[in-house]
Design an enzyme around this catalytic site. Structure first.
Site, PDB file in Angstrom:
ATOM      1  N   TYR A 107      -0.824 -42.395  26.543  1.00  0.00           N
ATOM      2  CA  TYR A 107      -0.594 -44.047  26.374  1.00  0.00           C
ATOM      3  C   TYR A 107      -0.875 -44.125  24.898  1.00  0.00           C
ATOM      4  O   TYR A 107      -1.738 -43.362  24.308  1.00  0.00           O
ATOM      5  CB  TYR A 107      -1.780 -44.807  27.099  1.00  0.00           C
ATOM      6  CG  TYR A 107      -1.643 -46.136  26.758  1.00  0.00           C
ATOM      7  CD1 TYR A 107      -1.176 -46.783  26.949  1.00  0.00           C
ATOM      8  CD2 TYR A 107      -2.680 -46.564  25.421  1.00  0.00           C
ATOM      9  CE1 TYR A 107      -1.039 -48.187  26.519  1.00  0.00           C
ATOM     10  CE2 TYR A 107      -2.716 -47.557  24.906  1.00  0.00           C
ATOM     11  CZ  TYR A 107      -1.925 -49.230  26.299  1.00  0.00           C
ATOM     12  OH  TYR A 107      -1.844 -50.104  25.007  1.00  0.00           O
ATOM     13  N   GLU A 151       3.635 -50.706  22.071  1.00  0.00           N
ATOM     14  CA  GLU A 151       2.753 -50.113  22.960  1.00  0.00           C
ATOM     15  C   GLU A 151       3.870 -48.795  23.346  1.00  0.00           C
ATOM     16  O   GLU A 151       5.413 -49.200  23.966  1.00  0.00           O
ATOM     17  CB  GLU A 151       2.788 -50.704  23.699  1.00  0.00           C
ATOM     18  CG  GLU A 151       1.710 -49.644  25.258  1.00  0.00           C
ATOM     19  CD  GLU A 151       1.058 -51.190  26.390  1.00  0.00           C
ATOM     20  OE1 GLU A 151       0.207 -52.263  26.204  1.00  0.00           O
ATOM     21  OE2 GLU A 151       2.048 -51.221  27.168  1.00  0.00           O
TER      22      GLU A 151
END
Ligand code: GDP
Ligand code: MN
Length: 381
Positions: free
Chosen positions: A101, A189
């Site tokens: 992530y 993101e």
């Protein structure tokens, strides 16, 4: 402005962040054509601005054209958490060895950018934050210093990204930071950021939110505007030129000035209510603007009372009052108004309202912001 995944990936590609080849499709035939072009196997992905698409059945692998036909047919038109799928993104499928992530956002409190990086990707970051907060590395970046390759590499080491992926991750972090800053994002993101069995690091998903304040220097954002999905209230507000943000409470709010509007939200909260929106009608509010503001608030089914909070500086009380009277003639309101009118020519304004023959069930005047908030919250209950 939130982008769809496919737009986010197109944005990433401008900054050289590796993404899979693919195309967007609005019909099954287009999806098959996109798959033929991308090369099998492919992934067919629902384009909606909500997470957890995979679990909802909105992401499917397809080995051949028949499978694309089947999945695209099922996914197009599907409802995912209240979002109807109008488009699918079809991309060449990736083999996944590991999922990480990475994101950049602005930490307003720290007045710095914030990198979040984790070796535990593929699940929502909120879930990781709850189960295993130590697995997320948070690094503040001073916008003056920027993000060096060395710092990015160190962050990856700290996040326990395995040695074989360190260079690839550091490389993408530097590119993603450039995309986020030069590209004027509020959020950039990648989840999951994958390591392929071949050793390459690659963005498998994209969540990008653009900073509307930077609109003027990005004529190329026009194409994103075209597909933007605002809620009905926000759409109406934009057409009327109002500064409006929809929230999910029951007290509709109109104030003059962004600072006062924010204070109004706070006071409504303080006395136990919830705001249905933020709405700043700005300085020099006239009848027309007031009518538009009331119209937008009236279109929100959750609104149970309307709190008009005006502190007149340049805005004059009698103009505001005339505006409300005129607005009431134009808009049939579903909820009662509580007004606090203070500042320049407030006396004149209040007397105009008192003599306009508006029934008390429709409009109450209170001398202070706190009393007005209490009255509005009581009416909303
Ligand atoms: P989200 O659930 O809405 O965040 O959608 P993502 O784009 O993040 O995809 C969810 C999951 O689907 C990923 O974490 C992967 O496990 C899987 N997935 C997506 N694309 C691929 C792909 O190209 N290959 C494989 N094997 N899995 C994929
Ligand atoms: Mn994802």
């Amino acid at each position: 402005m939130d982008l769809f995944e496919y737009q986010g990936k197109q944005y990433f590609a401008r900054y050289d962040i590796p993404v899979s080849a693919g195309d967007v499709a609005v019909t099954v035939d287009q999806a098959v054509a996109a798959a033929d072009k991308a090369g099998y196997p492919v992934v067919v992905k629902a384009q909606v601005q909500v997470g957890g698409r995979g679990k909802a059945g909105g992401i499917k692998l397809a080995e051949n054209a028949d499978e694309v036909r089947l999945h695209a047919g099922n996914i197009l038109g599907m409802d995912i958490k209240g979002h109807v799928v109008k488009r699918v993104w079809v991309e060449n499928a990736s083999d996944i060895a590991e999922e990480y992530y990475a994101s950049f956002t602005l930490d307003r409190g720290a007045k710095k950018h914030l990198l979040m990086l984790s070796a535990e990707g593929g699940v929502e970051i909120e879930v990781v934050a709850e189960r295993n907060p130590d697995a997320i590395v948070k690094l503040h970046i001073d916008p003056v210093d920027g993000l060096s390759r060395e710092t990015a590499h160190k962050a990856a080491v700290d996040a326990k990204i395995p040695a074989k992926a360190l260079d690839g991750v550091a490389d993408i972090l530097v590119k993603l930071y450039r995309c986020y800053t030069e590209g004027d994002c509020d959020l950039a993101e990648i989840n999951p950021l994958i390591l392929k069995p071949t050793g390459e690091v690659h963005a498998l998903d994209a969540k990008v939110s653009l900073d509307g304040n930077a609109d003027f220097r990005h004529p190329e954002w026009e194409e994103f505007r075209a597909t933007e999905e605002l809620d009905a209230r926000e759409q109406l507000a934009r057409e009327k030129g109002l500064q409006y943000i929809g929230l999910d409470g029951t007290v509709g709010i109109i104030a003059n000035g962004a600072g006062l509007a924010m204070s109004t939200l706070d006071v409504v909260n303080q006395v136990g209510g919830t705001a249905a929106n933020f709405l700043d009608i700005g300085g020099g509010a006239n009848a027309d603007l007031m009518a538009s503001a009331l119209e937008v608030i009236n279109s929100d089914q959750n609104v149970k009372s309307i709190f008009i909070n005006i502190f007149g500086g340049i805005t004059r009380g009698e103009e505001v009052a005339k505006g409300i009277v005129e607005a009431l003639g134009r808009v049939k309101l579903r909820a009662p108004i509580v007004i606090r009118l203070d500042g320049t020519n407030a006396e004149e304004g209040r007397s105009i309202l008192a003599n306009a023959g508006i029934p008390e069930s429709q409009l109450t005047s209170k001398p202070t912001m706190l009393e007005a908030a209490e009255a509005a919250v009581a009416l909303a209950k």
